[in-house]
Design an enzyme around this catalytic site. Structure first.
Site, PDB file in Angstrom:
ATOM      1  N   SER A  37      -6.111  -2.718  -1.620  1.00 59.47           N
ATOM      2  CA  SER A  37      -4.798  -2.060  -1.650  1.00 59.47           C
ATOM      3  C   SER A  37      -4.163  -2.035  -3.037  1.00 59.47           C
ATOM      4  O   SER A  37      -3.229  -1.274  -3.258  1.00 59.47           O
ATOM      5  CB  SER A  37      -3.836  -2.771  -0.694  1.00 59.47           C
ATOM      6  N   ASP A 330       6.572  -5.232  -1.281  1.00 63.80           N
ATOM      7  CA  ASP A 330       6.587  -5.937   0.002  1.00 63.80           C
ATOM      8  C   ASP A 330       6.095  -7.362  -0.265  1.00 63.80           C
ATOM      9  O   ASP A 330       6.067  -7.799  -1.419  1.00 63.80           O
ATOM     10  CB  ASP A 330       5.785  -5.183   1.081  1.00 63.80           C
ATOM     11  N   HIS A 333       2.469  -6.707  -2.224  1.00 61.20           N
ATOM     12  CA  HIS A 333       2.101  -5.633  -3.159  1.00 61.20           C
ATOM     13  C   HIS A 333       3.148  -5.368  -4.241  1.00 61.20           C
ATOM     14  O   HIS A 333       4.347  -5.292  -3.946  1.00 61.20           O
ATOM     15  CB  HIS A 333       1.841  -4.349  -2.358  1.00 61.20           C
TER      16      HIS A 333
END
Ligand code: NAG
Ligand code: NAG
Ligand code: NAG
Length: 355
Positions: A37, A330, A333
C-alpha cells in the site's frame, strides 16, 4: 549559476552523443512499481479483497485535473511518493495502476504500477488479504512487457525496459500482519524476527533477479519505515514508538542495504537503497522542521490510532481538517505531505543518479 555557463560544455557533449548514437542524458522513459500500500496506486480496486481505499475521504486532497479529490485506491489523502518520483523524472504525475480496465498499452507506455496493498515478500502475507503476491505482480509485468513488444517492437521495448526505473517497496505487512499477528501461521516457523527477515531478504533477492531477467537495469529497493512509530503501533496510552518494531525494521534494512550493495556490484544493473526509514524518522523527530504538527496520530478516524481502510470513511466524525499538518493520514499510511518528503529525500540522495 545559469545554464548559459554550461552551454559551451553541454553542446559539444550533445553533439558527441548524437554522433555516436548514444542517448544524450541518462534518462528514465518509464517507471514500474511493485509492492504494497505504500506504492499501490489503485490495483486493489480491481481485485476481490477487503483491502481497499477507493472511497472518501481517501484521495480528498488529490489535486490534478484528471482526479480532483478522487479516491483512486491510493491509501492516502493525495499522491504517493511514486507519483512525485514519476513527475520528477518528467513522467506523468500519477502512476497508472496496471489492472485498471480503462488503461491500455499506449496509456501505460511511461509506466505502470503492479503493487497491491496488503502484499508482502512472503506469499502467505499476500494470501491473508487475497491480494497480488509479488510473483503475481511479476506475472502481470511480464504480460505488460509482451504487450509492449507487440506495440513498439522488440528493440524499442528492450530499450524502454532497460532504461526504466523499477521501484520495489514492501515488507511491513510481512512483519505486522503476518509474523507478529499470526503466531501460529507459516511465519511462526522462524523463531526469531531476524530469521524471518533473512527469509524475506532471500525473496527480495529472487525478486530483484527476476526483474533483471525481464530486462530491469535500474532498481530502487526500499527499506522499511520505523514500523513502531506508525500510529497503530504506538503505545496506546503513552503514545511512545514501539522500539522493538523499530529495531526489527533497522536490522531488515541493514540486510537490504547489504543485498543492494551486492546486486549493484554484480555489474548487471544499477541498484540503489530507498531510505524510507530515515525520511520518516527525521519527520517524527522534528515535525516542525518539515511543517508538520502531528506525527503520533493519523488524520482520519476518531483518535487516529487504529482506523484505516473501510474504518476510515465518510462517516468518520473526527477526521482532521488539514491533512497537510499530519504525517499520517490513517493509522498506518502517510499523508501526501509525508509522501512528498520521502520522495524528495530519495531524489536528493539516491535516485538523482538515474536523472
Ligand atoms: C488506448 O486508449 C485511448 C483512450 O482511452 C485510445 O484513444 C487509444 O486508441 C487506445 N490505444 C490502444 C493501442 O488501444
Ligand atoms: C510463492 O508463489 C510463487 C507463485 O505463485 C511460487 O512460484 C513460489 O514458489 C512461492 N514461494 C514459496 C516459498 O512457496
Ligand atoms: C531536496 O533538495 C532540495 C533542493 O536542494 C531541497 O529544497 C529540499 O529541501 C530537499 N528535500 C529533502 C526532503 O531532502
Amino acid at each position: 549559476m545559469s545554464l548559459v555557463h554550461y552551454l559551451p560544455i553541454i553542446i559539444p557533449c550533445l553533439l558527441l552523443h548524437i554522433l555516436s548514437g548514444e542517448p544524450a542524458f541518462a534518462k528514465v522513459p518509464a517507471l514500474f512499481v511493485f509492492g504494497d500500500s505504500t506504492v499501490d496506486t489503485g490495483n486493489n480496486n480491481f481485485i476481490s479483497t477487503l483491502v481497499k481505499s477507493n472511497f472518501a475521504p481517501y484521495g480528498r486532497d488529490l489535486r490534478l485535473a484528471n482526479g480532483d479529490g478522487q479516491a483512486t485506491g491510493r491509501f492516502s489523502n493525495g499522491r504517493l511518493a511514486v507519483d512525485f518520483i514519476s513527475e520528477a523524472f518528467g513522467l506523468p504525475p500519477l502512476v497508472p495502476p496496471y489492472l485498471d480496465p480503462t488503461a491500455n498499452i499506449s496509456s501505460l507506455i511511461t509506466g505502470a504500477c503492479f503493487a497491491s496493498a496488503g502484499a508482502g515478500y512472503d506469499n502467505a502475507t499476500s494470501d491473508i488479504f487475497s491480494v497480488l503476491s509479488v510473483w503475481k505482480q511479476l506475472d502481470y509485468f511480464k504480460e505488460y512487457a509482451s504487450k509492449l513488444r507487440s506495440f513498439v517492437g522488440d528493440a524499442k521495448a528492450q530499450e524502454t525496459l532497460s532504461e526504466a526505473l523499477y521501484i520495489v517497496s514492501m515488507g511491513t505487512n510481512d512483519f505486522l500482519e503476518n509474523y507478529y499477528a499470526m503466531p501460529r501461521g507459516h511465519a511462526a516457523q522462524y523463531a526469531a524476527a531476524s530469521d524471518y527477515a533473512a527469509y524475506l531478504l532471500g525473496v527480495a533477492e529472487s525478486f530483484a533477479r527476476a526483474l533483471h531477467a525481464v530486462g530491469a537495469r535500474k532498481l530502487d529497493l526500499n527499506g522499511l519505515p520505523p514500523m513502531g512509530c506508525l500510529p497503530l503501533e504506538r503505545d496506546s496510552r503513552k503514545g511512545a514508538c514501539d522500539e522493538e518494531y523499530n529495531s526489527v525494521a533497522r536490522s531488515f534494512n541493514a540486510g537490504l542495504q547489504d543485498l543492494v550493495a551486492r546486486l549493484d556490484a554484480g555489474g548487471g544493473a544499477r541498484v540503489v537503497y530507498g531510505d524510507v526509514y530515515g525520511g520518516v524518522a527525521d519527520v517524527v523527530a522534528d515535525p516542525a522542521g518539515f511543517g508538520f504538527e502531528a506525527v503520533e496520530v493519523g488524520c482520519c478516524g476518531t483518535t487516529g490510532r487504529f482506523e484505516m481502510g473501510y474504518m476510515c470513511n465518510r462517516a468518520s466524525p473526527l477526521t482532521c481538517v488539514d491533512a497537510g499538518k499530519y504525517a499520517f493520514w490513517d493509522a498506518i499510511h502517510p499523508t501526501e505531505h509525508l509522501h512528498r518528503v520521502i520522495a524528495e529525500r530519495k531524489m536528493n540522495t539516491t535516485l538523482y543518479v538515474f536523472q
